[in-house]
Scaffold this motif. Sequence first.
Motif, PDB file in Angstrom:
ATOM      1  N   MET A   1     -80.250  35.036 -20.965  1.00  0.00           N
ATOM      2  CA  MET A   1     -78.920  35.018 -21.591  1.00  0.00           C
ATOM      3  C   MET A   1     -78.701  36.006 -22.763  1.00  0.00           C
ATOM      4  SD  MET A   1     -76.298  31.682 -22.824  1.00  0.00           S
ATOM      5  CE  MET A   1     -77.079  31.561 -24.515  1.00  0.00           C
ATOM      6  N   SER A   2     -77.655  36.123 -22.246  1.00  0.00           N
ATOM      7  CA  SER A   2     -77.436  38.026 -23.380  1.00  0.00           C
ATOM      8  C   SER A   2     -76.668  37.582 -25.473  1.00  0.00           C
ATOM      9  CB  SER A   2     -75.863  38.811 -23.083  1.00  0.00           C
ATOM     10  OG  SER A   2     -74.964  38.195 -22.565  1.00  0.00           O
ATOM     11  N   LEU A   3     -77.765  38.046 -25.976  1.00  0.00           N
ATOM     12  CA  LEU A   3     -76.858  37.748 -27.680  1.00  0.00           C
ATOM     13  C   LEU A   3     -75.521  37.429 -27.496  1.00  0.00           C
ATOM     14  CD1 LEU A   3     -78.437  36.870 -30.240  1.00  0.00           C
ATOM     15  CD2 LEU A   3     -78.672  39.428 -31.177  1.00  0.00           C
ATOM     16  N   HIS A   4     -74.733  36.369 -28.060  1.00  0.00           N
ATOM     17  CA  HIS A   4     -73.333  37.063 -28.907  1.00  0.00           C
ATOM     18  C   HIS A   4     -73.156  37.572 -29.123  1.00  0.00           C
ATOM     19  CE1 HIS A   4     -69.889  35.821 -30.235  1.00  0.00           C
ATOM     20  NE2 HIS A   4     -69.277  34.789 -28.541  1.00  0.00           N
ATOM     21  N   PRO A   5     -71.902  38.767 -28.859  1.00  0.00           N
ATOM     22  CA  PRO A   5     -71.007  39.891 -30.253  1.00  0.00           C
ATOM     23  C   PRO A   5     -71.675  39.281 -31.278  1.00  0.00           C
ATOM     24  CG  PRO A   5     -70.930  39.892 -27.519  1.00  0.00           C
ATOM     25  CD  PRO A   5     -71.091  38.402 -28.226  1.00  0.00           C
ATOM     26  N   SER A   6     -70.797  38.450 -31.689  1.00  0.00           N
ATOM     27  CA  SER A   6     -70.844  37.888 -33.583  1.00  0.00           C
ATOM     28  C   SER A   6     -72.541  38.028 -34.095  1.00  0.00           C
ATOM     29  CB  SER A   6     -70.074  36.829 -33.683  1.00  0.00           C
ATOM     30  OG  SER A   6     -68.432  37.283 -32.838  1.00  0.00           O
ATOM     31  N   VAL A   7     -73.394  37.417 -33.543  1.00  0.00           N
ATOM     32  CA  VAL A   7     -74.567  36.673 -34.266  1.00  0.00           C
ATOM     33  C   VAL A   7     -75.706  38.290 -33.659  1.00  0.00           C
ATOM     34  CG1 VAL A   7     -77.028  36.130 -33.584  1.00  0.00           C
ATOM     35  CG2 VAL A   7     -74.875  34.512 -32.876  1.00  0.00           C
ATOM     36  N   ALA A   8     -75.073  39.193 -32.903  1.00  0.00           N
ATOM     37  CA  ALA A   8     -75.816  40.125 -32.838  1.00  0.00           C
ATOM     38  C   ALA A   8     -75.404  41.555 -33.690  1.00  0.00           C
ATOM     39  CB  ALA A   8     -75.329  41.652 -31.160  1.00  0.00           C
ATOM     40  N   ALA A   9     -73.759  41.275 -34.334  1.00  0.00           N
ATOM     41  CA  ALA A   9     -73.504  41.840 -35.015  1.00  0.00           C
ATOM     42  C   ALA A   9     -73.705  41.866 -36.497  1.00  0.00           C
ATOM     43  CB  ALA A   9     -71.706  41.935 -35.338  1.00  0.00           C
ATOM     44  N   VAL A  10     -73.946  40.756 -36.837  1.00  0.00           N
ATOM     45  CA  VAL A  10     -74.306  40.148 -38.261  1.00  0.00           C
ATOM     46  C   VAL A  10     -76.139  40.947 -38.748  1.00  0.00           C
ATOM     47  CG1 VAL A  10     -74.940  37.873 -39.494  1.00  0.00           C
ATOM     48  CG2 VAL A  10     -72.650  38.284 -38.349  1.00  0.00           C
ATOM     49  N   ARG A  11     -77.201  40.614 -37.281  1.00  0.00           N
ATOM     50  CA  ARG A  11     -78.628  40.600 -37.314  1.00  0.00           C
ATOM     51  C   ARG A  11     -78.418  42.311 -36.957  1.00  0.00           C
ATOM     52  NH1 ARG A  11     -81.518  36.746 -32.402  1.00  0.00           N
ATOM     53  NH2 ARG A  11     -80.921  34.795 -33.459  1.00  0.00           N
ATOM     54  N   VAL A  12     -78.110  43.011 -36.876  1.00  0.00           N
ATOM     55  CA  VAL A  12     -78.025  44.879 -36.473  1.00  0.00           C
ATOM     56  C   VAL A  12     -77.578  45.154 -38.591  1.00  0.00           C
ATOM     57  CG1 VAL A  12     -77.032  46.795 -35.929  1.00  0.00           C
ATOM     58  CG2 VAL A  12     -77.368  44.954 -34.532  1.00  0.00           C
TER      59      VAL A  12
END
Length: 336
Positions: A1-12
């Motif tokens: 399952m792909s990473l949710h964009p909001s989670v990805a935004a914070v992690r990046v």
Amino acid sequence: MSLHPSVAAVRVAVRRTLADLAPAGSGTTVLVACSGGADSLALLAATVFEAPRLGFRVVGATVDHGLQEGSGEHAAHVVEQMAGLGADETASARVHVEADSGRGPEAAAREARYAVLEQMAEHFGAAAVLLGHTLDDQAETVLLGLARGSGGRSLAGMRRAFDRYRRPLLDVTRTDTVTACQVEGIEYWNDPHNLDPAYARVRVRRKVLPVLEDELGPGVAAALARTADQLRADSELLDELAAAAYAEVAGAEPDLPVAELTALAPALRTRVLRSAALDAGATGAELFHVHVVALDRLVASRVGGQEAQLPGHVTAYLTSGGPDGRLRFRRTAVQG
């Protein structure tokens, strides 16, 4: 399952900040300030995920300001949350917040919070302290500065980094931090102060910005934050030039020559005068634009014996008239 964009935004965002601190080396620590709100919990969760990959340990830290009933229990709950999210270590501290004539409760709480975070950072040997301010916080800061006529320094907003502090989320929206928490199943706290219209920032958040978005279209918050970045670069360059000018004008003397001050460009002169006032003991939290303008007018007058009163019981005065006058400072006599 792909990473949710909001989670990805914070992690990046966190990954970029930590990468700037690398090479870390095993055991290097980052301290994450956590209030229990969505912004700071999303920040902590992302840091716990990203930090080990760069060799960092993560310490979660919360500060109890004691301003609300049950604040101690809330702080204890945040400690449990930080441990549950995988922080290598947790810390909490209670501070005493006392507002005075020169500071409101928000400013006093902020000062107390940074003081204890600095102590924690020293204790853990932290390479950086991460703060959870978002793009929305930045937009609110810029809009408040604009409304108050606070000048370029205020419009430049919050710094992305200063001393050991870093704000990784200034390009991340509050919607993303809330969504990241929801996606990851993190329960977050809604601070009642964030709903209290007695605070100007709350009114900006809940009334002013929504109206601007409705009337001008989406993207106002991002545009304000972008403006802060642009002005920050300009302001930092002016500050550097002003610091060099101050050092040259002041030299080893305790006063400043009026002729050399008036020869400076206004943008540099006002900064030099502000620095001189602070060095003379003026209270920074109470030294406003009106005081700097008074100093500037004093210098421009070239009239010996003229004075300007500054906060912190400091008086600025000219030693003599004409081009040979000098700007000096003394303690203001307090009437008993």
